[in-house]
Design a protein around this motif. Sequence first.
Motif, PDB file in Angstrom:
ATOM      1  N   VAL A  43      10.114  -9.613  -4.119  1.00 63.74           N
ATOM      2  CA  VAL A  43       9.576  -9.497  -5.197  1.00 63.74           C
ATOM      3  C   VAL A  43       8.287 -10.900  -5.802  1.00 63.74           C
ATOM      4  CG1 VAL A  43       9.568  -9.634  -7.884  1.00 63.74           C
ATOM      5  CG2 VAL A  43      10.142  -8.198  -6.851  1.00 63.74           C
ATOM      6  N   ALA A  44       8.982 -12.457  -5.006  1.00 62.25           N
ATOM      7  CA  ALA A  44       8.492 -13.438  -4.985  1.00 62.25           C
ATOM      8  C   ALA A  44       7.707 -13.723  -4.286  1.00 62.25           C
ATOM      9  CB  ALA A  44       9.733 -14.003  -5.058  1.00 62.25           C
ATOM     10  N   GLU A  45       8.055 -13.030  -2.596  1.00 66.68           N
ATOM     11  CA  GLU A  45       6.874 -12.937  -1.743  1.00 66.68           C
ATOM     12  C   GLU A  45       5.436 -12.834  -1.950  1.00 66.68           C
ATOM     13  OE1 GLU A  45       8.581 -11.164   1.142  1.00 66.68           O
ATOM     14  OE2 GLU A  45       9.992 -12.730   2.319  1.00 66.68           O
ATOM     15  N   GLN A  46       6.220 -11.699  -2.999  1.00 73.03           N
ATOM     16  CA  GLN A  46       4.466 -10.020  -3.341  1.00 73.03           C
ATOM     17  C   GLN A  46       3.981 -10.909  -4.737  1.00 73.03           C
ATOM     18  OE1 GLN A  46       3.508  -7.592  -2.033  1.00 73.03           O
ATOM     19  NE2 GLN A  46       5.039  -8.227  -0.203  1.00 73.03           N
ATOM     20  N   ILE A  47       4.143 -11.693  -5.555  1.00 78.01           N
ATOM     21  CA  ILE A  47       4.094 -12.319  -6.106  1.00 78.01           C
ATOM     22  C   ILE A  47       3.258 -14.185  -6.055  1.00 78.01           C
ATOM     23  CG2 ILE A  47       3.526 -13.948  -8.861  1.00 78.01           C
ATOM     24  CD1 ILE A  47       4.636 -10.643  -9.040  1.00 78.01           C
ATOM     25  N   ILE A  48       3.607 -14.091  -4.814  1.00 77.10           N
ATOM     26  CA  ILE A  48       1.972 -15.642  -4.527  1.00 77.10           C
ATOM     27  C   ILE A  48       1.274 -14.701  -3.937  1.00 77.10           C
ATOM     28  CG2 ILE A  48       3.575 -16.894  -2.700  1.00 77.10           C
ATOM     29  CD1 ILE A  48       5.898 -17.551  -3.714  1.00 77.10           C
ATOM     30  N   ALA A  93      17.448  -3.105   1.587  1.00 75.02           N
ATOM     31  CA  ALA A  93      15.926  -3.534   1.957  1.00 75.02           C
ATOM     32  C   ALA A  93      14.881  -3.082   2.022  1.00 75.02           C
ATOM     33  CB  ALA A  93      16.095  -4.603   3.607  1.00 75.02           C
ATOM     34  N   GLU A  94      14.463  -2.214   3.096  1.00 73.28           N
ATOM     35  CA  GLU A  94      13.616  -1.377   3.241  1.00 73.28           C
ATOM     36  C   GLU A  94      13.045  -0.524   1.723  1.00 73.28           C
ATOM     37  OE1 GLU A  94      12.203   2.972   5.178  1.00 73.28           O
ATOM     38  OE2 GLU A  94      13.509   1.469   6.153  1.00 73.28           O
ATOM     39  N   LEU A  95      13.873  -0.170   0.586  1.00 74.67           N
ATOM     40  CA  LEU A  95      13.439   0.192  -0.839  1.00 74.67           C
ATOM     41  C   LEU A  95      12.905  -0.998  -1.377  1.00 74.67           C
ATOM     42  CD1 LEU A  95      13.465   2.727  -2.637  1.00 74.67           C
ATOM     43  CD2 LEU A  95      15.840   1.943  -3.787  1.00 74.67           C
ATOM     44  N   ILE A  96      14.215  -1.807  -1.082  1.00 73.71           N
ATOM     45  CA  ILE A  96      13.463  -3.214  -1.762  1.00 73.71           C
ATOM     46  C   ILE A  96      12.109  -3.244  -1.968  1.00 73.71           C
ATOM     47  CG2 ILE A  96      14.029  -5.489  -3.246  1.00 73.71           C
ATOM     48  CD1 ILE A  96      17.094  -4.316  -2.588  1.00 73.71           C
ATOM     49  N   ASN A  97      11.380  -3.554  -0.384  1.00 69.33           N
ATOM     50  CA  ASN A  97      10.283  -4.172  -0.249  1.00 69.33           C
ATOM     51  C   ASN A  97       9.097  -3.319  -0.588  1.00 69.33           C
ATOM     52  OD1 ASN A  97       9.136  -5.890   1.642  1.00 69.33           O
ATOM     53  ND2 ASN A  97       8.477  -3.882   2.967  1.00 69.33           N
ATOM     54  N   ILE A  99       9.643  -0.859  -3.091  1.00 67.07           N
ATOM     55  CA  ILE A  99       9.684  -1.143  -4.313  1.00 67.07           C
ATOM     56  C   ILE A  99       9.094  -2.730  -5.076  1.00 67.07           C
ATOM     57  CG2 ILE A  99      10.772  -2.094  -6.457  1.00 67.07           C
ATOM     58  CD1 ILE A  99      12.223  -0.171  -5.818  1.00 67.07           C
ATOM     59  N   ALA A 100       9.155  -3.494  -4.362  1.00 68.99           N
ATOM     60  CA  ALA A 100       8.189  -5.111  -4.122  1.00 68.99           C
ATOM     61  C   ALA A 100       6.591  -4.230  -4.131  1.00 68.99           C
ATOM     62  CB  ALA A 100       8.986  -5.573  -3.490  1.00 68.99           C
ATOM     63  N   LEU A 101       6.381  -4.215  -3.392  1.00 71.11           N
ATOM     64  CA  LEU A 101       4.796  -3.959  -2.879  1.00 71.11           C
ATOM     65  C   LEU A 101       4.126  -2.783  -3.869  1.00 71.11           C
ATOM     66  CD1 LEU A 101       4.752  -2.439   0.898  1.00 71.11           C
ATOM     67  CD2 LEU A 101       3.578  -4.907   0.023  1.00 71.11           C
ATOM     68  N   LYS A 104       3.297  -5.139  -6.897  1.00 71.75           N
ATOM     69  CA  LYS A 104       2.146  -5.789  -7.022  1.00 71.75           C
ATOM     70  C   LYS A 104       1.562  -4.878  -6.796  1.00 71.75           C
ATOM     71  CE  LYS A 104      -0.195  -8.232  -3.410  1.00 71.75           C
ATOM     72  NZ  LYS A 104      -1.211  -8.114  -3.889  1.00 71.75           N
ATOM     73  N   ASN A 105       1.251  -3.955  -6.739  1.00 68.11           N
ATOM     74  CA  ASN A 105      -0.401  -3.244  -7.457  1.00 68.11           C
ATOM     75  C   ASN A 105      -0.569  -2.799  -8.357  1.00 68.11           C
ATOM     76  OD1 ASN A 105      -0.326  -2.542  -4.325  1.00 68.11           O
ATOM     77  ND2 ASN A 105       1.011  -0.645  -3.792  1.00 68.11           N
ATOM     78  N   LEU A 106       0.896  -2.784  -9.327  1.00 67.86           N
ATOM     79  CA  LEU A 106       1.043  -2.929 -10.839  1.00 67.86           C
ATOM     80  C   LEU A 106       0.333  -3.693 -11.269  1.00 67.86           C
ATOM     81  CD1 LEU A 106       3.994  -1.267 -12.005  1.00 67.86           C
ATOM     82  CD2 LEU A 106       2.066  -0.063 -12.368  1.00 67.86           C
ATOM     83  N   PHE A 107       0.075  -4.941 -10.677  1.00 72.68           N
ATOM     84  CA  PHE A 107      -0.026  -6.602 -11.038  1.00 72.68           C
ATOM     85  C   PHE A 107      -2.095  -6.051 -10.676  1.00 72.68           C
ATOM     86  CE2 PHE A 107       4.101  -7.859 -12.020  1.00 72.68           C
ATOM     87  CZ  PHE A 107       4.163  -8.532 -12.929  1.00 72.68           C
ATOM     88  N   ASP A 108      -1.687  -5.907  -9.206  1.00 72.68           N
ATOM     89  CA  ASP A 108      -3.413  -6.331  -8.783  1.00 72.68           C
ATOM     90  C   ASP A 108      -3.939  -5.071  -9.702  1.00 72.68           C
ATOM     91  OD1 ASP A 108      -3.599  -7.259  -6.070  1.00 72.68           O
ATOM     92  OD2 ASP A 108      -2.794  -5.935  -5.033  1.00 72.68           O
ATOM     93  N   SER A 109      -3.868  -3.820 -10.275  1.00 70.94           N
ATOM     94  CA  SER A 109      -4.273  -3.382 -10.983  1.00 70.94           C
ATOM     95  C   SER A 109      -4.436  -2.854 -12.265  1.00 70.94           C
ATOM     96  CB  SER A 109      -3.487  -1.261 -11.186  1.00 70.94           C
ATOM     97  OG  SER A 109      -3.385  -1.230 -10.186  1.00 70.94           O
ATOM     98  N   ALA A 110      -3.734  -3.996 -12.892  1.00 69.64           N
ATOM     99  CA  ALA A 110      -3.364  -4.681 -14.410  1.00 69.64           C
ATOM    100  C   ALA A 110      -4.788  -5.685 -14.397  1.00 69.64           C
ATOM    101  CB  ALA A 110      -2.983  -5.192 -15.598  1.00 69.64           C
ATOM    102  N   ILE A 111      -4.665  -6.091 -13.190  1.00 75.18           N
ATOM    103  CA  ILE A 111      -5.871  -7.668 -13.403  1.00 75.18           C
ATOM    104  C   ILE A 111      -7.262  -6.859 -12.693  1.00 75.18           C
ATOM    105  CG2 ILE A 111      -6.435  -9.290 -11.291  1.00 75.18           C
ATOM    106  CD1 ILE A 111      -3.922 -10.623 -10.807  1.00 75.18           C
TER     107      ILE A 111
END
Length: 116
Positions: A43-48, A93-97, A99-101, A104-111
């Motif tokens: 999640v941190a990687e995606q937010i960065i 780890a694949e599922l978590i990755n 979810i993190a993506l 990020k997509n949710l934030f991209d849309s919000a932005i």
Amino acid sequence: MVTDQPGYEHLIQFLTEHLSLFTEDGTALPEGKSVGEILEERVAEQIITLCTQHTELEMNHRSMIIREVDGIMYDFQEVLSSVLEKKATAEQAELINEIALLIKNLFDSAIARLMD
């Protein structure tokens, strides 16, 4: 920003639909990281990446994103509380990755909505 949107509800539902993956035995990742560590890192990687890609964001927007991410992490840690300390498998780890993506997509849309 995103936690009050239907997409976030779908994301939580997606995670709960795949909870059985966290109760199955599998081969732990070679680096031996826990589910909680993988979740935080991905999640941190995606937010960065998000903040790097959106240079137009003002400090107050970035602060809002960080507050939302804190809430998201709290929600996900609650859902995964019984397995956070367990060693993560490649499948987890694949599922978590994924979810993190999606986060990020949710934030991209919000932005995008914010900047319109």
